[in-house]
Design a protein around this motif. Structure first.
Motif, PDB file in Angstrom:
ATOM      1  N   ALA A  24      12.752   1.910  68.174  1.00 24.79           N
ATOM      2  CA  ALA A  24      11.883   1.316  67.173  1.00 24.79           C
ATOM      3  C   ALA A  24      10.229   1.146  67.719  1.00 24.79           C
ATOM      4  N   SER A  25      10.012   1.452  68.939  1.00 31.27           N
ATOM      5  CA  SER A  25       8.760   1.615  69.303  1.00 31.27           C
ATOM      6  C   SER A  25       8.397   2.692  70.187  1.00 31.27           C
ATOM      7  N   ILE A  26       7.966   3.767  69.551  1.00 32.02           N
ATOM      8  CA  ILE A  26       7.698   4.912  70.114  1.00 32.02           C
ATOM      9  C   ILE A  26       6.567   4.932  71.041  1.00 32.02           C
ATOM     10  N   GLY A  27       6.669   5.450  72.609  1.00 30.08           N
ATOM     11  CA  GLY A  27       5.632   5.569  73.481  1.00 30.08           C
ATOM     12  C   GLY A  27       4.824   6.648  73.124  1.00 30.08           C
ATOM     13  N   ALA A  28       3.742   6.441  73.698  1.00 30.29           N
ATOM     14  CA  ALA A  28       2.514   7.629  73.419  1.00 30.29           C
ATOM     15  C   ALA A  28       3.151   8.907  73.799  1.00 30.29           C
ATOM     16  N   THR A  29       3.843   9.046  74.967  1.00 30.35           N
ATOM     17  CA  THR A  29       4.350  10.295  75.434  1.00 30.35           C
ATOM     18  C   THR A  29       5.563  10.993  74.803  1.00 30.35           C
ATOM     19  N   ASP A  30       6.229  10.085  73.877  1.00 31.83           N
ATOM     20  CA  ASP A  30       7.560  10.220  73.295  1.00 31.83           C
ATOM     21  C   ASP A  30       7.650  10.954  72.224  1.00 31.83           C
ATOM     22  N   THR A  31       8.331  11.826  71.870  1.00 31.94           N
ATOM     23  CA  THR A  31       8.409  12.682  70.803  1.00 31.94           C
ATOM     24  C   THR A  31       9.813  13.119  70.195  1.00 31.94           C
ATOM     25  N   TYR A  32      10.202  12.778  68.874  1.00 32.73           N
ATOM     26  CA  TYR A  32      11.651  13.458  68.636  1.00 32.73           C
ATOM     27  C   TYR A  32      11.277  14.385  67.357  1.00 32.73           C
ATOM     28  N   ASN A  33      11.851  15.669  67.663  1.00 31.77           N
ATOM     29  CA  ASN A  33      11.414  16.667  66.850  1.00 31.77           C
ATOM     30  C   ASN A  33      12.599  17.711  66.888  1.00 31.77           C
ATOM     31  N   ILE A  34      12.709  18.467  65.717  1.00 32.43           N
ATOM     32  CA  ILE A  34      13.583  19.784  65.703  1.00 32.43           C
ATOM     33  C   ILE A  34      12.739  20.890  65.635  1.00 32.43           C
ATOM     34  N   ASN A 155      19.985   2.854  64.805  1.00 30.82           N
ATOM     35  CA  ASN A 155      20.988   3.529  65.166  1.00 30.82           C
ATOM     36  C   ASN A 155      22.058   4.072  64.053  1.00 30.82           C
ATOM     37  N   THR A 156      21.678   3.635  63.108  1.00 31.10           N
ATOM     38  CA  THR A 156      22.600   3.876  62.010  1.00 31.10           C
ATOM     39  C   THR A 156      22.092   4.936  60.843  1.00 31.10           C
ATOM     40  N   ASN A 157      20.782   5.537  61.482  1.00 23.23           N
ATOM     41  CA  ASN A 157      20.038   6.259  60.545  1.00 23.23           C
ATOM     42  C   ASN A 157      20.770   7.663  60.437  1.00 23.23           C
ATOM     43  N   VAL A 158      20.970   8.256  59.256  1.00 25.48           N
ATOM     44  CA  VAL A 158      21.518   9.567  59.296  1.00 25.48           C
ATOM     45  C   VAL A 158      20.919  10.211  58.249  1.00 25.48           C
ATOM     46  N   GLY A 159      20.344  11.512  58.542  1.00 27.24           N
ATOM     47  CA  GLY A 159      19.713  12.434  57.561  1.00 27.24           C
ATOM     48  C   GLY A 159      20.086  13.917  57.617  1.00 27.24           C
ATOM     49  N   TYR A 160      19.784  14.688  56.593  1.00 26.26           N
ATOM     50  CA  TYR A 160      19.983  16.191  56.446  1.00 26.26           C
ATOM     51  C   TYR A 160      18.830  16.806  56.050  1.00 26.26           C
ATOM     52  N   LEU A 161      19.161  17.870  56.741  1.00 23.76           N
ATOM     53  CA  LEU A 161      18.132  19.319  56.420  1.00 23.76           C
ATOM     54  C   LEU A 161      18.952  20.452  55.861  1.00 23.76           C
ATOM     55  N   LYS A 162      18.473  21.127  54.956  1.00 23.72           N
ATOM     56  CA  LYS A 162      19.374  22.354  54.433  1.00 23.72           C
ATOM     57  C   LYS A 162      18.007  23.416  53.817  1.00 23.72           C
ATOM     58  N   ASN A 163      18.832  24.541  53.681  1.00 27.26           N
ATOM     59  CA  ASN A 163      18.075  25.624  52.806  1.00 27.26           C
ATOM     60  C   ASN A 163      16.720  25.726  53.329  1.00 27.26           C
ATOM     61  N   PHE A 164      16.513  25.872  54.689  1.00 31.44           N
ATOM     62  CA  PHE A 164      15.126  25.998  55.417  1.00 31.44           C
ATOM     63  C   PHE A 164      14.678  27.544  55.241  1.00 31.44           C
TER      64      PHE A 164
END
Length: 221
Positions: A24-34, A155-164
């Motif tokens: 819930a608190s993202i540090g300056a050097t942290d990143t979450y990506n695809i 920790n309940t978050n669920v998402g979807y990506l498609k047709n990229f």
């Protein structure tokens, strides 16, 4: 992250994203990506790094539980040239179509052989070390701002990506459904394994059978 049946059409597939440990608190050097890469051979005709750099359009479908802005951008293999824009999840857990059009970089070094010609990145959450200016080319590794939504907030978050789809031009065309045989052949270009298609790595190997050498640019979409 896993390939699953498309929640909107079970006969198709989507990329499912699940947050299992909240941040819930993202540090300056942290990143979450695809991110995924397009090989230099395939990206060469985009003329990146030249005065004739083409325009490209990124289109995809998203369905995120957290409303707000998500960074979507590209960068070179050396990660010293980058561009990002924002797409917005307007309604939580609703399927929404998104399109971003941009003119490619006229400077910088962009691979045109077997390296990563261009990386494409979708940001789930990020710290301030990666904040930059949207909708402009920058020298460095920047891909969002403080406006970024935090997919990792629960920790309940669920998402979807498609047709990229990433294509030359300023208009998004309908998503191209490639037949299975062609798609398999494309995957084999980046893979070397000793097991038949559809068999797990723990199954009995097929001795003497191997695909083309692995190249470090494998798509996850």
């Amino acid at each position: 992250m896993q390939r699953v049946a498309d929640p909107d059409n079970a006969r198709l597939y989507a990329l499912k994203l699940s947050c299992t440990v909240a941040d819930a608190s993202i540090g300056a050097t942290d990143t979450y990506n695809i991110y995924t890469a397009i090989e230099g051979y395939d990206a060469a005709d985009l003329l990146m790094g030249t005065a004739g750099a083409e325009s490209v359009t990124i289109s995809f479908v998203m369905r995120m539980p957290v409303v707000g802005s998500y960074g979507i951008g590209i960068h070179n293999e050396a990660v010293n040239r980058s561009y990002f824009a924002f797409v917005t999840q307007n309604v939580a857990n609703v399927t929404e179509h998104k399109t971003v059009t941009l003119t490619l970089d006229t400077t910088g070094t962009w691979a045109t052989t077997s390296g990563a010609g261009v990386y494409i990145r979708f940001v789930l959450a990020s710290g301030s070390d990666y904040y930059g200016t949207a909708n402009t080319w920058q020298a460095g590794n920047y891909f969002t701002t403080a406006a970024q939504a935090n997919f990792m907030s629960a920790n309940t978050n669920v998402g979807y990506l498609k047709n990229f789809q990433f294509e030359k031009g300023k208009v998004a065309t309908p998503f191209e459904h490639v037949d299975y045989q062609k798609e398999l052949a494309r995957c084999q270009r980046y893979q070397c394994k000793s097991h038949g298609a559809g068999n797990s790595v723990l199954s009995t190997p097929l001795v003497g059978w191997c695909y083309a050498p692995y190249v470090a640019s494998v798509s996850v979409f």
